[in-house]
Motif scaffolding. Structure first.
Motif, PDB file in Angstrom:
ATOM      1  N   ARG A 151       0.801  -1.299   0.320  1.00  0.00           N
ATOM      2  CA  ARG A 151      -0.189   0.134   0.396  1.00  0.00           C
ATOM      3  C   ARG A 151       0.971   1.028  -0.173  1.00  0.00           C
ATOM      4  NH1 ARG A 151      -5.843  -0.407   2.083  1.00  0.00           N
ATOM      5  NH2 ARG A 151      -5.795  -2.298   2.738  1.00  0.00           N
ATOM      6  N   ASN A 153       0.463   2.341  -4.124  1.00  0.00           N
ATOM      7  CA  ASN A 153      -0.892   2.690  -3.347  1.00  0.00           C
ATOM      8  C   ASN A 153      -2.132   1.414  -3.475  1.00  0.00           C
ATOM      9  OD1 ASN A 153      -2.887   4.102  -2.299  1.00  0.00           O
ATOM     10  ND2 ASN A 153      -3.616   5.433  -4.341  1.00  0.00           N
ATOM     11  N   LYS A 154      -1.487  -0.069  -3.470  1.00  0.00           N
ATOM     12  CA  LYS A 154      -2.978  -1.065  -3.505  1.00  0.00           C
ATOM     13  C   LYS A 154      -2.033  -2.129  -2.936  1.00  0.00           C
ATOM     14  CE  LYS A 154      -1.953  -3.434  -7.559  1.00  0.00           C
ATOM     15  NZ  LYS A 154      -2.237  -2.821  -9.218  1.00  0.00           N
ATOM     16  N   ARG A 155      -2.677  -2.861  -2.491  1.00  0.00           N
ATOM     17  CA  ARG A 155      -2.573  -4.113  -2.131  1.00  0.00           C
ATOM     18  C   ARG A 155      -2.605  -5.490  -3.044  1.00  0.00           C
ATOM     19  NH1 ARG A 155      -6.427  -7.296   1.043  1.00  0.00           N
ATOM     20  NH2 ARG A 155      -5.177  -7.513   2.993  1.00  0.00           N
ATOM     21  N   ASP A 208      -9.571  -1.793   0.180  1.00  0.00           N
ATOM     22  CA  ASP A 208      -8.867  -2.275  -0.974  1.00  0.00           C
ATOM     23  C   ASP A 208      -8.787  -2.064  -2.775  1.00  0.00           C
ATOM     24  OD1 ASP A 208      -8.509  -3.992   1.128  1.00  0.00           O
ATOM     25  OD2 ASP A 208     -10.154  -6.060   0.012  1.00  0.00           O
ATOM     26  N   ALA A 209      -7.877  -1.719  -2.837  1.00  0.00           N
ATOM     27  CA  ALA A 209      -6.677  -1.087  -3.628  1.00  0.00           C
ATOM     28  C   ALA A 209      -7.404  -2.091  -4.921  1.00  0.00           C
ATOM     29  CB  ALA A 209      -5.799   0.299  -3.407  1.00  0.00           C
TER      30      ALA A 209
END
Length: 528
Positions: free
Chosen positions: A195, A199-201, A527-528
């Motif tokens: 993240r 900027n995402k998981r 969630d991204a």
């Protein structure tokens, strides 16, 4: 080819290259102080034959050597390199405080480190010099400083909330459920740094309940494989003429694991770099990748090459996934074996935070008993046996011993934390010891090196604040959100088959929600 090749041709090597080494080396001041105690080395190859034929893992063999000589510092020559393991906090401070500038460099002989760091581009593995100073400054002033970490608090909060939602989704029936705690802790740590980096998981579609998919599991396991083999004691590293041969297979394992990591990360990095070049960054949220790409030098040119960005991002991931997940898994195992300790930890959470809100990072300084539990886990159960080697840049005398230029000093995480001269009943998990001596006020830092958390000195970890927050939030959310017990048929977790570093099997525990159920559905899907 394997280690047998070396043993087979050793007689011929001796004939061609035989030379004498002594336990004494003449220092520039005319004195001839002794090297630290250790086994007598063979000509040229040093103690490699013994290392290769032992039935023990190399780190256990090194500790056995120290025990044999009843020493808290030893000297083991492998090829032409002097390995100096250290098990005394006082001696460790000599190396990393008194003579920090002398031992602030890194080894440049390791094939695995060379592969991982894209030829020594990163902050942790670069030898002392211009490249290290640049990367260290960037981490300290741009990435891991308090301002950036505060701006990225939302990423960490989102993951802490998702952690609860994921476990709750598995345990919300009346009887709860058995969960794989190792998978949960590793997934949590990997998700937080993803993240913050990207900027995402999720690398793919992801899951509604927040759990891991195949992509994240594969990525995490590749990172852990890299950690296991970086700075491994490879025969080829200590015998220059064998450099082209991967005799131990470590470099192949490293390359395969790194390929997995790059398969997922490099498309994200390459696409983002191109967007920056095309001026299409409108609306993109801030993350570490954006910061690294945006940095400029004095000529307004990119400060970092794409290779430097990729290498440093991989290093940030391997620095994040291991210590927090390992410390929390061991702490949970120890607490279940000692119910009174678990009860005290829960009582503190209920007193400091209560059950009407979720624990937050700002609560961490007030959670003294939980901090003591994690300090004790770091002390007794380190993830790796040694720190990253500190290499001397000149001949020097330390504690009366001659340490030659180029020696690799290894602080033993295991022996420092279990030193019976320092710790009473060292094999007992006892958080009270950190309360009694008030070192709990330091958080997870241990500047006197009685155990290793974030090291110290020029090469100390610049991410101690982030590491503390990740570890403590993971631990606190698990304890606050759920009641934990043994799986049916188990009354105690058996450590007898564990080596010094890890539980023999992933820890499975029974979890049941302990907060009002309304606390869990309130969590927002981040969630991204």
């Amino acid at each position: 080819m394997d280690a047998f090749f070396v043993l087979l041709f050793m007689p011929f090597i001796f004939v061609m290259f035989s030379q004498c080494y002594y336990r004494k080396r003449k220092h520039s001041n005319g004195e001839a102080p002794e090297l630290p105690p250790g086994p007598k080395p063979w000509p040229l190859v040093g103690c490699l034959p013994t290392m290769l034929t032992t039935n023990l893992p190399t780190y256990q063999w090194i500790h056995a050597v120290m025990k044999q000589f009843n020493a808290e510092i030893a000297c083991i020559r492998l090829g032409s390199i002097y390995i100096i393991p250290v098990a005394s906090p006082q001696l460790a401070l000599e190396f990393l405080k008194t003579y920090d500038s002398i031992f602030a460099s890194r080894s440049s002989i390791s094939n695995t480190v060379d592969t991982l760091s894209h030829r020594y581009l990163t902050a942790a593995f670069s030898p002392l010099g211009k490249q290290w100073r640049k990367m260290r400054r960037i981490l300290a002033s741009e990435i891991l400083n308090s301002s950036t970490l505060h701006r990225m608090l939302g990423h960490r909060n989102a993951e802490a909330d998702t952690l609860l939602r994921y476990i709750f989704s598995q345990t919300s029936n009346r009887d709860g459920a058995v969960v794989n705690l190792r998978s949960i802790t590793q997934h949590y740590c990997g998700n937080i740094i993803r993240r913050m980096l990207f900027n995402k998981r999720y690398y793919g579609k992801g899951r509604e309940d927040g759990g891991p998919t195949f992509e994240e599991e594969e990525h995490n396991q590749a990172l852990l494989t890299i950690l296991k083999h970086v700075n491994a004691f490879s025969t080829s590293d200590f015998m220059p003429w064998l450099k082209p041969f991967d005799l131990d297979g470590h470099q192949k394992i490293m390359k395969n694991a790194l390929n997995v990591v790059q398969k997922y990360d490099e498309p994200i990095i390459d696409e983002r770099v191109q967007r920056w070049k095309d001026g299409k960054m409108e609306g993109v949220k801030e993350d570490i990748l954006n910061i690294l790409i945006s940095l400029k030098d004095e000529n307004a040119k990119p400060l970092l090459s794409v290779a430097e960005i990729k290498a440093q991002i991989t290093e940030l991931q391997i620095a994040t996934i291991d210590n927090p997940s390992n410390a929390v898994e061991w702490a949970m195992a120890e607490l279940l074996n000692q119910p009174k300790i678990l009860e005290k930890a829960i009582e503190e959470l209920d007193k400091v935070v209560g059950r009407e809100r979720l624990v937050q990072e700002y609560d961490i300084p007030n959670l003294k008993y939980l901090t003591a539990c994690i300090r004790e886990s770091f002390r007794l159960h380190p993830f790796s046996p040694f720190n990253v080697p500190h290499v001397s840049n000149t001949d020097i005398i330390v504690a009366g011993y001659f340490i030659p230029k180029g020696s690799e000093v290894l602080l033993s995480r295991i022996s420092l934390g279990r030193n019976p001269r320092i710790w009473e009943d060292p094999m007992r998990f006892n958080p009270e010891r950190h309360l009694n001596d008030r070192t709990v006020e330091l958080g997870l830092l241990e500047p006197n090196l009685r155990f290793m958390s974030f090291s110290r000195g020029r090469r100390g970890c610049p991410g101690s604040s982030l590491g503390t927050n990740i570890t403590m939030m993971l631990f606190a959310r698990l304890l606050q959100g759920f009641s934990w017990s043994f799986v049916p048929g188990i009354t105690k977790i058996d450590f007898s088959e564990a080596d010094e570093l890890s539980l023999p099997k992933p820890l499975h525990l029974h979890a049941q929600p302990r907060l009002s159920h309304i606390m869990y559905p309130r969590l927002v899907h981040h969630d991204a």
